[in-house]
Design an enzyme around this catalytic site. Structure first.
Site, PDB file in Angstrom:
ATOM      1  CG  HIS A 359      -1.961  -1.003   1.225  1.00 39.24           C
ATOM      2  ND1 HIS A 359      -3.234  -0.788   0.763  1.00 39.24           N
ATOM      3  CD2 HIS A 359      -1.911  -2.284   1.623  1.00 39.24           C
ATOM      4  CE1 HIS A 359      -3.930  -1.903   0.897  1.00 39.24           C
ATOM      5  NE2 HIS A 359      -3.147  -2.829   1.411  1.00 39.24           N
ATOM      6  CE  LYS A 547      -6.615  13.826   0.594  1.00 41.46           C
ATOM      7  NZ  LYS A 547      -6.851  12.620  -0.170  1.00 41.46           N
ATOM      8  NE  ARG A 548      -4.073   9.987  10.480  1.00 43.21           N
ATOM      9  CZ  ARG A 548      -3.674   9.087  11.365  1.00 43.21           C
ATOM     10  NH1 ARG A 548      -4.384   7.990  11.565  1.00 43.21           N
ATOM     11  NH2 ARG A 548      -2.593   9.277  12.072  1.00 43.21           N
ATOM     12  CE  LYS A 553      -2.569  10.605   3.359  1.00 41.28           C
ATOM     13  NZ  LYS A 553      -3.260   9.736   2.371  1.00 41.28           N
ATOM     14  CB  THR A 655     -10.206   4.726  -0.860  1.00 43.78           C
ATOM     15  OG1 THR A 655      -9.669   5.036   0.423  1.00 43.78           O
ATOM     16  CG2 THR A 655      -9.520   3.496  -1.414  1.00 43.78           C
ATOM     17  CE  LYS A 659     -13.995   5.775   1.243  1.00 39.84           C
ATOM     18  NZ  LYS A 659     -13.065   5.859   2.386  1.00 39.84           N
TER      19      LYS A 659
HETATM   20  C1  26Q Z   1       3.399   0.195  10.459  1.00 40.53           C
HETATM   21  C2  26Q Z   1       4.290  -0.180  11.452  1.00 40.53           C
HETATM   22  C3  26Q Z   1       4.203   0.377  12.714  1.00 40.53           C
HETATM   23  C4  26Q Z   1       3.186   1.300  12.988  1.00 40.53           C
HETATM   24  C5  26Q Z   1       2.294   1.662  11.998  1.00 40.53           C
HETATM   25  C6  26Q Z   1       2.401   1.116  10.721  1.00 40.53           C
HETATM   26  C7  26Q Z   1       1.438   1.526   9.652  1.00 40.53           C
HETATM   27  C8  26Q Z   1       0.097   1.736   9.962  1.00 40.53           C
HETATM   28  C9  26Q Z   1      -0.794   2.139   8.987  1.00 40.53           C
HETATM   29  C10 26Q Z   1       1.844   1.694   8.347  1.00 40.53           C
HETATM   30  C11 26Q Z   1       0.938   2.077   7.371  1.00 40.53           C
HETATM   31  C12 26Q Z   1      -0.385   2.309   7.681  1.00 40.53           C
HETATM   32  C13 26Q Z   1      -1.391   2.731   6.706  1.00 40.53           C
HETATM   33  C14 26Q Z   1      -1.189   2.866   5.412  1.00 40.53           C
HETATM   34  C15 26Q Z   1      -2.255   3.309   4.511  1.00 40.53           C
HETATM   35  O1  26Q Z   1      -3.362   3.613   4.937  1.00 40.53           O
HETATM   36  N1  26Q Z   1      -1.998   3.348   3.203  1.00 40.53           N
HETATM   37  C16 26Q Z   1      -3.016   3.766   2.249  1.00 40.53           C
HETATM   38  O2  26Q Z   1      -3.681   2.614   1.770  1.00 40.53           O
HETATM   39  C17 26Q Z   1      -4.793   2.966   0.962  1.00 40.53           C
HETATM   40  C18 26Q Z   1      -5.518   1.693   0.585  1.00 40.53           C
HETATM   41  O3  26Q Z   1      -4.783   0.989  -0.351  1.00 40.53           O
HETATM   42  C19 26Q Z   1      -4.346   3.760  -0.252  1.00 40.53           C
HETATM   43  O4  26Q Z   1      -5.503   4.177  -0.937  1.00 40.53           O
HETATM   44  C20 26Q Z   1      -3.526   4.974   0.173  1.00 40.53           C
HETATM   45  O5  26Q Z   1      -2.985   5.609  -0.971  1.00 40.53           O
HETATM   46  C21 26Q Z   1      -2.401   4.536   1.095  1.00 40.53           C
HETATM   47  O6  26Q Z   1      -1.702   5.667   1.589  1.00 40.53           O
END
Ligand code: 26Q
Length: 817
Positions: A359, A547-548, A553, A655, A659
């Site tokens: 991702h 978004k976050r 972003k 995503t 929406k």
């Molecule tokens: C990893 C290790 C330790 C702590 C946290 C994490 C961690 C947590 C959440 C790493 C990544 C995330 C989230 C990533 C994320 O939301 N990515 C998004 O995924 C979406 C679905 O595919 C995409 O549409 C977005 O582009 C992408 O940023």
């Protein structure tokens, strides 16, 4: 078998009966919380009845089952969604009316499970919804975080985090399954010994045991008896309160050990797209991965016995990013240590069972665990990883003979770390990216060395969203209007939304579409008024970035763009533009200083534009507190303009963009992630694209100097100066100095403006200018909005899941209704 539905009168009776039995009260006497409990348990009964009807079909037919492992499932509230899936909303709504129950308020009684950060977690939830809708046997598997993502408050313009104790009043939708508890082992040591048949085996001793207790939440298929489960694992200590140790005065130590075990499922890590090597996070990941794989193996054995060759044909294991990657060596461990399989056979079965979705290409988000941490915490898993790595490097040596550096980059263990992405790529049969551009980047860069060896294993499957929650549930008025125009077949076949296209030419339809948008804006206005006491100008353009909060972003570019517009209006009394409300919704990771400062900046700009008599009626800036699934449900239907501003090449898909589009918003954005596919689907006249392309971004690294823009563009220079001259915060002019510095000079040796904010800013502002001109052309704008909704069917996650199934999982749709 057709689905039975409760009639309005049956529903009324059921609700009254529940209130009587649970609380000994009538509808009039009940609190809103009690009403919620009564209604939700009525809906739950309907779901459970369906579950009973469909139960056993999978086991009887021995169908293949998918385990979708994800550290996050951002499911949102369940009650309304379940009513939509039961296709019985009409009867419920009538029953509520007759009982005098306010349905919106009723839905709001439900605490939202915040078991995710953002896109990745929400995608997992949309996928489960589509799996059930398509009647594909699957189980979502994750952690039952006692505290979900923090609740955000804005105090004096700053983000404040509050704990999200969503389970305080229990969770009506979950069923605890203590009979399916598993042990997960941490620490200890591993000894080898030779068994009676002369085979070397491994004995793990001295470990700490944590119990994984599953709770299942039903995920109902739309208009069907299909019910899949979301299984959340809760950590429990095997230690009960031991009276003997209590009497010996060792009570505190016993409690301490108990808490150490149970802390594993205590809280969701709030970092999104960012990796931090925390020991507890690794424990969480192994905890739910191990429990899931143990359960999957037992469930397989129950139906198919010990016929291991069948395993990959009957069990699909999908890892949602690398977070559940330890499930891979865990399956090896079970096959080898518990069932005595030989390495080669175990490895073949494992690889044929696992698939992996990536991702992100952001290097700071790629998981690398320190080797000594893995060795100490998971000693047997570590041994397996070493053996895997050894064999992998031997195989790679045959392909890339002599290329040590390349093999080192591809290794599972190297330079003192365990590389989770390499583990997942090496040990999965399929790897996919989440949009076409993202998959291309994976093939060209991140996984290039692997791609060269086996190109066919690398797929791009573009993300999707469930149109049931994001259109049918969130925007019932637009849904009815679509029914009226083209019939209701689109609800089951979202591609049929394309039939709306000719209605662009229908003036009466356009006006109805506009009326729906206007009503949704009014609803959002009441939402903001009751929650934050903010009044929205519903005659203005609703321009949203939700978004976050992350640098890539580029919420900062949006904010600086607003400043430029502010300056244009402030310096020209005749400046003419339609009034616009800029809406932001964003949580920043609590430790991400710069992201939090950007929130502060947005709120400072909000005050500035409100105070200036020239701008106060033309620009409004509002920060929607605590952006979450329910807030998004109010926001998406009310938005006119969708801001998708990521630096090209950085946003894997996005995503939220889908929406907004589905709800008739027009996108302004870069050629990044799924924006590219939105562009391809709506055509250039129905989207506003600006800025550097991903290739241009690549070419600009090391060459671009943000100071060139600063020096040559007076408008950019002015907003930059305003960051430090007290315009925004007279009492503390240095407040935003850090942002100024990062954009012009870079921080601590880093490059200046690594996300090309100043580079893209002028084109962005020009594009916004063109957009607001077009908004005034009501017919043109409505045509674009309708066009966007009509073309959004391909972004239904039903399409995404069908692709995953055809190319990766090969599950059979159950024949149950
Ligand atoms: C990893 C290790 C330790 C702590 C946290 C994490 C961690 C947590 C959440 C790493 C990544 C995330 C989230 C990533 C994320 O939301 N990515 C998004 O995924 C979406 C679905 O595919 C995409 O549409 C977005 O582009 C992408 O940023």
């Amino acid at each position: 078998m057709a689905c039975s539905r409760l009639s309005k009168d049956q529903i009324k009776k059921a609700i009254e009966g529940k209130l009587e039995r649970y609380f000994g009260c009538t509808v009039e006497e009940a609190t809103e919380g009690q009403l919620y409990q009564a209604v939700a348990s009525t809906v739950r009964d309907e779901i459970m009845e369906r579950r009973t009807q469909s139960r056993g079909v999978r086991k009887k037919t021995g169908s293949k089952k998918l385990y979708y492992l994800s550290a996050e499932f951002l499911v949102g509230r369940a009650l309304h969604n379940n009513m939509v899936s039961l296709v019985n909303e009409e009867n419920y709504t009538q029953a509520f009316k007759e009982l005098g129950i306010d349905r919106r308020r009723l839905f709001e009684q439900e605490p939202e499970p915040g078991l995710g950060n953002g896109g990745l977690g929400r995608l997992a939830a949309c996928f489960l919804d589509s799996l059930s809708a398509l009647k594909l046997p699957a189980m979502g598997c994750t952690i039952r975080y006692e505290y979900g993502l923090f609740r955000q408050k804005i105090v004096d313009g700053y983000q404040i985090e509050l704990p999200d104790s969503w389970l305080d009043n229990g969770n009506l939708w979950e069923i605890c399954r203590p009979d399916q508890t598993y042990e997960v082992h941490f620490g200890g040591k591993v000894e080898d010994y030779v068994d009676v048949s002369g085979v070397t085996r491994y004995r793990h001793t001295g470990y700490q045991t944590v119990l994984a207790v599953p709770y299942d939440m039903p995920v109902l298929g739309y208009d069907s008896t299909m019910v899949n489960m979301l299984r959340t694992w809760s950590a429990k200590s095997p230690k009960t309160l031991d009276m003997a140790s209590f009497n010996r005065g060792q009570y505190a130590q016993a409690m301490e050990e108990k808490e150490l075990a149970e802390v594993i499922s205590k809280v969701l890590y709030p970092e999104d797209n960012h990796y931090e090597g925390k020991e507890l996070r690794l424990k969480q990941q192994y905890f739910f991965s191990s429990a899931t794989v143990q359960y999957a193996v037992d469930d397989f054995i129950k139906v198919h016995g010990y016929n291991w060759n069948l395993f990959p044909e009957k069990v699909a294991l999908h890892v949602n990013d690398t977070h559940p990657g330890m499930a891979i060596p865990e399956l090896m461990r079970i096959l080898i240590d518990k069932y005595g399989l030989e390495w080669d056979r175990a490895e073949d079965i494992t690889r044929r069972s696992f698939a992996y979705t990536n991702h992100t290409v952001l290097s700071e988000a790629l998981e690398k665990w320190p080797e000594d941490l893995v060795k100490r915490l998971l000693p047997r898993i570590y041994m397996i990883l070493q053996e895997m790595n050894k064999r992998l490097c031997q195989r790679l040596w045959d392909v890339y003979t002599g290329q040590w550096e390349r093999i080192g980059r591809m290794a599972i263990i190297g330079y003192g770390s365990v590389h989770m992405a390499n583990l997942c790529v090496a040990m999965s049969h399929t790897v996919n990216g989440v949009s076409q551009i993202h998959a291309d980047i994976l093939r060209r860069t991140t996984f290039h060395d692997y791609y060269m060896v086996e190109p066919n294993r690398f797929l791009g499957i573009t993300n999707g969203i469930t149109h049931r929650r994001w259109l049918m549930q969130a925007n019932p008025a637009l849904s009815s209007l679509i029914d009226e125009a083209i019939g209701d077949a689109w609800r089951k076949e979202p591609n049929r939304m394309i039939d709306l296209l000719p209605f662009e030419d229908d003036a009466a339809f356009r006006e109805k579409f506009a009326k729906v948008k206007q009503d949704n804006k009014l609803y959002l206005a009441s939402y903001m008024r009751t929650r934050q006491g903010i009044l929205l100008d519903t005659e203005s353009i609703f321009d949203t970035q939700a978004k976050r909060l992350h640098e890539y972003k580029r919420q900062l570019m949006n904010a600086l763009g607003i400043m430029m517009l502010y300056n244009r209006i402030d310096s020209n009394p005749n400046y003419d533009c339609p009034p616009v409300t800029f809406i932001f919704g964003a949580k920043a990771a609590p430790g991400f200083y710069r992201a939090k400062l950007i929130i502060r900046l947005i709120n400072a700009i909000s005050d500035l534009v409100a105070k200036n008599p020239r701008t106060k009626d033309l620009i409004h800036v509002v920060f929607l507190e605590n952006y979450c699934v329910s807030a998004a449900e109010a926001l998406m239907p009310a938005t006119d303009v969708s801001e998708q501003l990521s630096t090209a090449g950085k946003e894997a898909s996005g995503t939220g963009n889908m929406k907004f589009m589905m709800n008739g918003a027009v996108t302004i954005g870069t050629m990044d992630g799924a924006n590219v596919e939105i562009f391809q689907n709506v055509g250039k006249d129905n989207i506003y694209i600006f800025g550097l392309s991903a290739e241009e971004v690549e070419r600009n690294y090391g060459v671009y100097r943000s100071s060139d823009i600063y020096e040559t563009n007076p408008e950019v220079r002015r907003v930059m100066e305003q960051l430090i001259d007290g315009t925004l915060c007279p009492e503390n002019p240095r407040m935003f100095q850090e942002l100024y510095h990062a954009l012009l000079f870079g921080d601590g040796g880093g490059v200046a403006d690594p996300y090309f904010v100043l580079k893209d800013l002028p084109a962005y502002v020009e594009t916004r200018h063109i957009l607001s001109g077009d908004y005034r052309n009501r017919e043109k704008w409505l045509r674009m909005a309708i066009h966007n909704t009509a073309c959004s069917g391909v972004f239904s996650s039903d399409r995404t899941i069908s692709e995953y199934n055809d190319k990766i999982w090969h599950l059979k749709s159950l024949d149950i209704d």
